[in-house]
Design a protein around this motif. Structure first.
Motif, PDB file in Angstrom:
ATOM      1  N   GLY A 293       0.811  -1.206   0.000  1.00 20.14           N
ATOM      2  CA  GLY A 293       0.000   0.000   0.000  1.00 20.14           C
ATOM      3  C   GLY A 293       0.849   1.264   0.000  1.00 20.14           C
ATOM      4  N   GLN A 294       0.185   2.367  -0.307  1.00 20.25           N
ATOM      5  CA  GLN A 294       0.868   3.657  -0.306  1.00 20.25           C
ATOM      6  C   GLN A 294       1.351   3.948   1.109  1.00 20.25           C
ATOM      7  OE1 GLN A 294      -1.533   6.847  -1.781  1.00 20.25           O
ATOM      8  NE2 GLN A 294       0.235   8.144  -2.144  1.00 20.25           N
ATOM      9  N   SER A 295       2.585   4.383   1.234  1.00 21.68           N
ATOM     10  CA  SER A 295       3.219   4.645   2.537  1.00 21.68           C
ATOM     11  C   SER A 295       3.193   3.405   3.435  1.00 21.68           C
ATOM     12  CB  SER A 295       2.549   5.827   3.239  1.00 21.68           C
ATOM     13  OG  SER A 295       2.630   6.983   2.455  1.00 21.68           O
ATOM     14  N   ASP A 296       3.221   2.236   2.820  1.00 21.94           N
ATOM     15  CA  ASP A 296       3.257   0.951   3.534  1.00 21.94           C
ATOM     16  C   ASP A 296       2.092   0.769   4.511  1.00 21.94           C
ATOM     17  OD1 ASP A 296       5.587   0.368   2.127  1.00 21.94           O
ATOM     18  OD2 ASP A 296       6.851   1.283   3.654  1.00 21.94           O
ATOM     19  N   THR A 297       0.915   1.230   4.098  1.00 19.96           N
ATOM     20  CA  THR A 297      -0.291   1.169   4.911  1.00 19.96           C
ATOM     21  C   THR A 297      -0.588  -0.232   5.429  1.00 19.96           C
ATOM     22  OG1 THR A 297      -1.209   2.982   3.629  1.00 19.96           O
ATOM     23  CG2 THR A 297      -2.779   1.649   4.887  1.00 19.96           C
ATOM     24  N   TYR A 298      -0.357  -1.263   4.615  1.00 20.33           N
ATOM     25  CA  TYR A 298      -0.734  -2.630   4.976  1.00 20.33           C
ATOM     26  C   TYR A 298       0.415  -3.451   5.558  1.00 20.33           C
ATOM     27  CZ  TYR A 298      -4.804  -1.413   2.218  1.00 20.33           C
ATOM     28  OH  TYR A 298      -5.916  -0.783   1.728  1.00 20.33           O
ATOM     29  N   LEU A 299       1.583  -2.843   5.745  1.00 22.12           N
ATOM     30  CA  LEU A 299       2.747  -3.587   6.227  1.00 22.12           C
ATOM     31  C   LEU A 299       2.456  -4.296   7.545  1.00 22.12           C
ATOM     32  CD1 LEU A 299       5.700  -4.455   6.204  1.00 22.12           C
ATOM     33  CD2 LEU A 299       6.285  -2.226   7.193  1.00 22.12           C
ATOM     34  N   ARG A 300       2.012  -3.579   8.534  1.00 23.53           N
ATOM     35  CA  ARG A 300       1.779  -4.161   9.857  1.00 23.53           C
ATOM     36  C   ARG A 300       0.705  -5.253   9.803  1.00 23.53           C
ATOM     37  NH1 ARG A 300       3.384  -6.344  14.146  1.00 23.53           N
ATOM     38  NH2 ARG A 300       2.176  -5.967  16.015  1.00 23.53           N
ATOM     39  N   CYS A 301      -0.336  -5.014   9.042  1.00 24.05           N
ATOM     40  CA  CYS A 301      -1.412  -5.990   8.907  1.00 24.05           C
ATOM     41  C   CYS A 301      -0.890  -7.289   8.279  1.00 24.05           C
ATOM     42  CB  CYS A 301      -2.516  -5.381   8.042  1.00 24.05           C
ATOM     43  SG  CYS A 301      -3.972  -6.399   7.877  1.00 24.05           S
ATOM     44  N   ILE A 302      -0.074  -7.170   7.237  1.00 28.27           N
ATOM     45  CA  ILE A 302       0.488  -8.355   6.583  1.00 28.27           C
ATOM     46  C   ILE A 302       1.423  -9.088   7.545  1.00 28.27           C
ATOM     47  CG2 ILE A 302       2.037  -9.122   4.727  1.00 28.27           C
ATOM     48  CD1 ILE A 302       0.728  -6.929   2.960  1.00 28.27           C
ATOM     49  N   GLU A 303       2.201  -8.340   8.315  1.00 28.25           N
ATOM     50  CA  GLU A 303       3.075  -8.976   9.309  1.00 28.25           C
ATOM     51  C   GLU A 303       2.263  -9.785  10.315  1.00 28.25           C
ATOM     52  OE1 GLU A 303       6.949  -6.170  10.009  1.00 28.25           O
ATOM     53  OE2 GLU A 303       5.050  -5.440  10.827  1.00 28.25           O
ATOM     54  N   VAL A 304       1.247  -9.163  10.879  1.00 28.02           N
ATOM     55  CA  VAL A 304       0.435  -9.826  11.904  1.00 28.02           C
ATOM     56  C   VAL A 304      -0.250 -11.061  11.337  1.00 28.02           C
ATOM     57  CG1 VAL A 304      -1.616  -9.572  13.375  1.00 28.02           C
ATOM     58  CG2 VAL A 304       0.092  -7.749  13.293  1.00 28.02           C
ATOM     59  N   HIS A 305      -0.843 -10.941  10.162  1.00 28.93           N
ATOM     60  CA  HIS A 305      -1.600 -12.040   9.569  1.00 28.93           C
ATOM     61  C   HIS A 305      -0.714 -13.157   9.016  1.00 28.93           C
ATOM     62  CE1 HIS A 305      -5.389  -9.354   8.994  1.00 28.93           C
ATOM     63  NE2 HIS A 305      -5.233  -9.751  10.240  1.00 28.93           N
ATOM     64  N   SER A 306       0.559 -12.864   8.720  1.00 25.36           N
ATOM     65  CA  SER A 306       1.451 -13.892   8.177  1.00 25.36           C
ATOM     66  C   SER A 306       2.445 -14.409   9.214  1.00 25.36           C
ATOM     67  CB  SER A 306       2.224 -13.359   6.962  1.00 25.36           C
ATOM     68  OG  SER A 306       3.119 -12.331   7.360  1.00 25.36           O
ATOM     69  N   TYR A 307       2.364 -13.895  10.447  1.00 27.43           N
ATOM     70  CA  TYR A 307       3.249 -14.353  11.522  1.00 27.43           C
ATOM     71  C   TYR A 307       4.712 -14.094  11.185  1.00 27.43           C
ATOM     72  CZ  TYR A 307      -1.180 -16.642  12.217  1.00 27.43           C
ATOM     73  OH  TYR A 307      -2.516 -16.886  12.334  1.00 27.43           O
ATOM     74  N   THR A 308       4.988 -12.926  10.612  1.00 24.36           N
ATOM     75  CA  THR A 308       6.341 -12.564  10.224  1.00 24.36           C
ATOM     76  C   THR A 308       6.649 -11.136  10.649  1.00 24.36           C
ATOM     77  OG1 THR A 308       5.618 -11.738   8.064  1.00 24.36           O
ATOM     78  CG2 THR A 308       6.300 -14.059   8.168  1.00 24.36           C
ATOM     79  N   LEU A 309       7.907 -10.781  10.563  1.00 23.96           N
ATOM     80  CA  LEU A 309       8.340  -9.391  10.654  1.00 23.96           C
ATOM     81  C   LEU A 309       8.962  -9.056   9.306  1.00 23.96           C
ATOM     82  CD1 LEU A 309       9.986  -9.288  14.205  1.00 23.96           C
ATOM     83  CD2 LEU A 309       7.757  -8.381  13.529  1.00 23.96           C
ATOM     84  N   ILE A 310       8.575  -7.915   8.747  1.00 25.51           N
ATOM     85  CA  ILE A 310       9.037  -7.521   7.424  1.00 25.51           C
ATOM     86  C   ILE A 310       9.683  -6.153   7.526  1.00 25.51           C
ATOM     87  CG2 ILE A 310       8.362  -7.043   5.037  1.00 25.51           C
ATOM     88  CD1 ILE A 310       5.824  -8.811   5.616  1.00 25.51           C
ATOM     89  N   GLN A 311      10.897  -6.050   7.018  1.00 29.96           N
ATOM     90  CA  GLN A 311      11.602  -4.764   6.979  1.00 29.96           C
ATOM     91  C   GLN A 311      11.695  -4.319   5.530  1.00 29.96           C
ATOM     92  OE1 GLN A 311      15.556  -4.873   8.586  1.00 29.96           O
ATOM     93  NE2 GLN A 311      15.980  -2.762   8.038  1.00 29.96           N
ATOM     94  N   LEU A 312      11.281  -3.092   5.256  1.00 32.16           N
ATOM     95  CA  LEU A 312      11.355  -2.516   3.921  1.00 32.16           C
ATOM     96  C   LEU A 312      12.352  -1.363   3.952  1.00 32.16           C
ATOM     97  CD1 LEU A 312       7.527  -2.366   3.149  1.00 32.16           C
ATOM     98  CD2 LEU A 312       9.140  -4.145   2.478  1.00 32.16           C
TER      99      LEU A 312
END
Length: 162
Positions: A36-55
């Motif tokens: 998403g724009q300005s990484d709007t969905y980053l945290r949601c994807i992390e929580v739902h995929s059981y991961t931590l993602i660094q961009l």
């Protein structure tokens, strides 16, 4: 897949989930489609995929982003498969990737999701991914970076290009 089942430790307390981070570069436009724009969905994807993602944005002519993912191996594999499908020029795989993206944005992945992804064979005839995600998925230690703490938002396929 729950974050903490009776008798099991939460995924982030298992050292093996951090030993081999998945690291690759992604084009900026694909990053915006997925996160998403300005990484709007980053945290949601992390929580739902059981991961931590660094961009990490890289100042290159192609506008690439370095992506580092830690978490359970099957979850990392599921995310890579989803990202490769979203970046595919094959319409079936692209649609499949958008459906996977909608799923991880809207609800936690289940054990069945993760097993299904592992059983899917990659389409080696579709080389479009090479222009969307570059480099070899490498195993290296990520540098520390603060994570954006935005909430999860509803998602619709039509919102990808709006």
């Amino acid at each position: 897949m729950e974050t903490s089942a009776p008798g099991k430790r939460p995924w982030w307390t298992v050292p093996e989930n951090f030993l081999a981070p998945m690291v690759f570069d992604m084009e900026e436009d694909q990053e915006e489609i997925i996160f998403g724009q300005s990484d709007t969905y980053l945290r949601c994807i992390e929580v739902h995929s059981y991961t931590l993602i660094q961009l990490e944005s890289w100042f290159t002519a192609r506008g690439q982003t370095r992506v580092t993912v830690v978490g359970p191996p099957r979850a990392r594999q599921w995310l890579l498969h989803m990202m490769s499908c979203v970046g595919s020029q094959d319409s079936y795989r692209h649609t499949q990737g958008l459906e996977m993206l909608q799923r991880v944005r809207s609800q936690p992945l289940t054990k069945n999701d993760l097993v299904t992804s592992v059983s899917m064979e990659p389409n080696t005839g579709d080389l479009s991914l090479a222009t969307r995600i570059s480099g070899t998925v490498s195993l290296s230690a990520p540098q520390a970076s603060p994570y954006q703490l935005s909430g999860c938002h509803g998602f619709h396929l039509s919102s990808l290009y709006s």
